[in-house]
Write an enzyme that holds these catalytic residues in place. Structure first.
Site, PDB file in Angstrom:
ATOM      1  N   PRO A 157       1.541   3.626  43.959  1.00 45.30           N
ATOM      2  CA  PRO A 157       0.306   3.262  44.663  1.00 45.30           C
ATOM      3  C   PRO A 157      -0.883   4.055  44.135  1.00 45.30           C
ATOM      4  CG  PRO A 157       2.096   3.489  46.225  1.00 45.30           C
ATOM      5  CD  PRO A 157       2.636   3.933  44.893  1.00 45.30           C
ATOM      6  N   CYS A 158      -2.036   3.373  44.031  1.00 47.91           N
ATOM      7  CA  CYS A 158      -3.182   3.988  43.364  1.00 47.91           C
ATOM      8  C   CYS A 158      -4.214   4.551  44.330  1.00 47.91           C
ATOM      9  CB  CYS A 158      -3.861   2.948  42.474  1.00 47.91           C
ATOM     10  SG  CYS A 158      -4.563   1.547  43.398  1.00 47.91           S
TER      11      CYS A 158
END
Length: 600
Positions: free
Chosen positions: A82-83
């Site tokens: 996840p960014c």
């Protein structure tokens, strides 16, 4: 497709963006995992369609993944954690958390899988912001962790619009391998860096053939909100900045850089769009040039997904999966590059040399110069034109100000004075005691040559009256201009462009809330970090608070936007910031709290 496909494992698979690109290039995705139920259902629905029939989908947190159940003889691992921990939205909130956020440490679980399976190579994807969080230390830690596993790393930022979709979407790609030379990345197929200098795909042409049903029409209506009526006025390719003084709008509605760039952003059908995001707000673009939201089918096409790839869940869930995914088309070209260089299977694509500098940063610099020139032109024209930016039309009125306490029923009366100044008389209760007088100057044009002197008289006896005073100023702004909030006159705290000044604040009370307000009306005391000790030394005794956290909580009750490590873990320990020189208007959501249990 090769007779013996390259055995591949997918981590953080999401809606399948990377997987689709690699499947199309001849890789066999044996196993995919994600902790999100909707994503896993999407992967299962597309088995035998856009994904392998034999794909095994494991729904679990990667930290709890049973390594013994993974397939053997895996040649390649692909995936991007996840960014959000490294994203621009985090920086706007006060700092991207990076590894300080639990999600920023998921690369460690990725490393564990790589260490266990020992593939020939791996592909790791994330946002460009991963390079900068915590002064670059996070990215260096990630690089070191993979190197310790015995892999050589090459990485590049690539833009999806260069590879066949009408969307500007820059992402960081890391390839870990065991070659004795650099891994080369695929050369762009479109744009100025492509061999044939092919023009970028126009989003209008790219989605023109998609059906638009009556159900689509109902789901994509853009109406019913505070700013909905503005969208038809936005030129294609522009956003809320169209309504700012710097762009020459005659009656400005927003301060310059007071919003995200995707706020009221309307796509230009003759160019690629800006980045699709996973959780758009009510006014978040890209919005369609026909003044509506995009359909899910349009989102899919713009992101590069095949039309037949079906997403599970409601509209919001589908858009979230699309916005979080890797563009399948850029994944396809990366897959071809890996296939040829790592596995020796010819792909016939062009490559970038290791020292080649892609042009997108240079293009952004040129765009910034054009924007600066435009602002200079607007300012020069405004000097020549007497009918320039008239933001405010002061008028007399009486109004009820939203109460700050159940025991108060404040009212305000606005009267104009012959010299052009304005007086706001705020009566918070039955007391005739004057607690404070606030002198403001509101600028009426972009050159700050015309100003409206504003005198705010606050009558009351309670500390919460300081908040009521700012509520009254905010209400005056709404009544006398096109601006929707006092915040619009100041700008976002990370880059304020205030179009007002606080001349003086005369207080006739010892109440600490008023003293605190006077100190932070100095713009130099806002939007920058100061040592926590400074806050406690100056105010702890006055507010009778036992700790920094208790003091910050108390100040929050007056709606002062106190930011610190306890509200955003990306903010360093030992410092705090007061984001705005005024108490936030009563209708602005307070979206965080000061946490004591976790941080003490």
């Amino acid at each position: 497709m090769q007779k013996e496909q390259i055995r591949t494992l997918s981590l953080f698979s999401g809606g399948g963006g990377l997987d689709i690109g690699f499947e199309k290039a001849g890789f066999q995705i044996l196993f995919a995992t994600d902790f999100n139920h909707e994503c896993c259902e999407t992967l299962r629905r597309n088995k035998g369609i856009t994904l392998s029939k034999s794909l095994v989908v494991e729904e679990c947190d990667i930290n709890n993944l049973d390594l013994n159940k993974l397939p053997g003889n895996v040649d390649l691992i692909i995936g991007g954690p996840p960014c959000q921990s490294f994203s621009a939205s985090g920086r706007r909130a006060g700092g991207a958390a990076g590894k300080l956020d639990e999600r920023g440490n998921l690369f460690k679980s990725y490393c564990k899988v790589v260490e266990y399976l020992k593939p020939k190579a791996f592909l790791f994807e994330n946002v460009r912001g991963i390079l900068g969080t915590n002064k670059g230390k996070d990215f260096q830690d990630i690089v070191n962790a993979f190197k310790e596993l015995g892999y050589r790393l090459n990485y590049r930022i690539l833009d999806a619009e260069d590879y066949g979709v009408p969307q500007q979407r820059e992402r960081m790609f890391i390839v870990g391998h065991k070659l004795d030379h650099d891994f080369l990345f695929p050369r762009p197929i479109y744009g100025p860096d492509s061999k044939e200098q092919k023009a970028y795909i126009k989003v209008g042409d790219y989605i023109a053939d998609l059906p638009f049903t009556e159900q689509d029409r109902m789901q994509t209506r853009f109406d019913g909100g505070r700013y909905s009526e503005l969208l038809p006025l936005v030129p294609p390719g522009s956003n809320y900045l169209h309504f700012t003084a710097k762009r020459g709008y005659p009656e400005p509605i927003f301060a310059y850089r007071s919003r995200f760039s995707d706020f009221l952003y309307k796509a230009n059908p003759d160019a690629p769009v800006k980045t699709l995001i996973a959780s758009p707000g009510k006014y978040t673009g890209p919005l369609h040039w026909d003044n509506r939201y995009l359909t899910v089918s349009e989102y899919k096409r713009i992101q590069g997904f095949p039309d037949e790839h079906a997403f599970y869940g409601d509209r919001s869930a589908q858009i979230r999966q699309i916005g979080n995914s890797v563009c399948p088309k850029i994944a396809y070209y990366l897959a071809l590059a890996i296939k040829e260089q790592i596995f020796g299977i010819a792909s016939g694509i062009e490559y970038l040399s290791s020292d080649y500098i892609l042009s997108f940063d240079k293009r952004k610099g040129l765009k910034a110069k054009k924007t600066k020139a435009l602002h200079t032109y607007v300012a020069e024209q405004s000097k020549k034109n007497l009918n320039i930016i008239h933001s405010f039309a002061p008028k007399e009125f009486e109004a009820y100000v939203c109460p700050t306490s159940i025991i108060m029923k404040p009212n305000m009366k606005v009267s104009n004075v012959s010299d052009g100044s304005v007086i706001i008389d705020v009566k918070c209760d039955s007391s005739d005691k004057i607690e404070a007088i606030l002198y403001l100057s509101i600028f009426n044009d972009i050159n700050k040559t015309q100003r409206i002197p504003l005198k705010v008289i606050v009558r009351g006896t309670y500390e919460q009256d300081i908040q009521t005073m700012w509520n009254a100023v905010d209400l005056w702004v709404k009544h006398c201009s096109k601006y929707h909030s006092l915040i619009e006159l100041y700008g976002h705290f990370t880059e304020p462009h205030p179009i007002f000044e606080i001349e003086d604040f005369i207080i006739m009370t010892d109440l600490p809330a008023f003293q605190f307000a006077k100190y932070h009306m100095d713009f130099n005391h806002c939007s920058v970090y100061f040592p926590k000790q400074q806050l406690t030394d100056m105010w702890k005794d006055k507010f009778k608070a036992d700790s920094f956290v208790e003091l910050a909580r108390r100040l929050r009750t007056f709606r002062y936007d106190i930011r610190c490590h306890e509200t955003n873990i990306a903010i360093p320990h030992g410092v705090y910031m007061v984001a705005y020189p005024f108490a936030l208007p009563y209708d602005k959501q307070m979206n965080f709290i000061v946490k004591e249990q976790k941080y003490g």
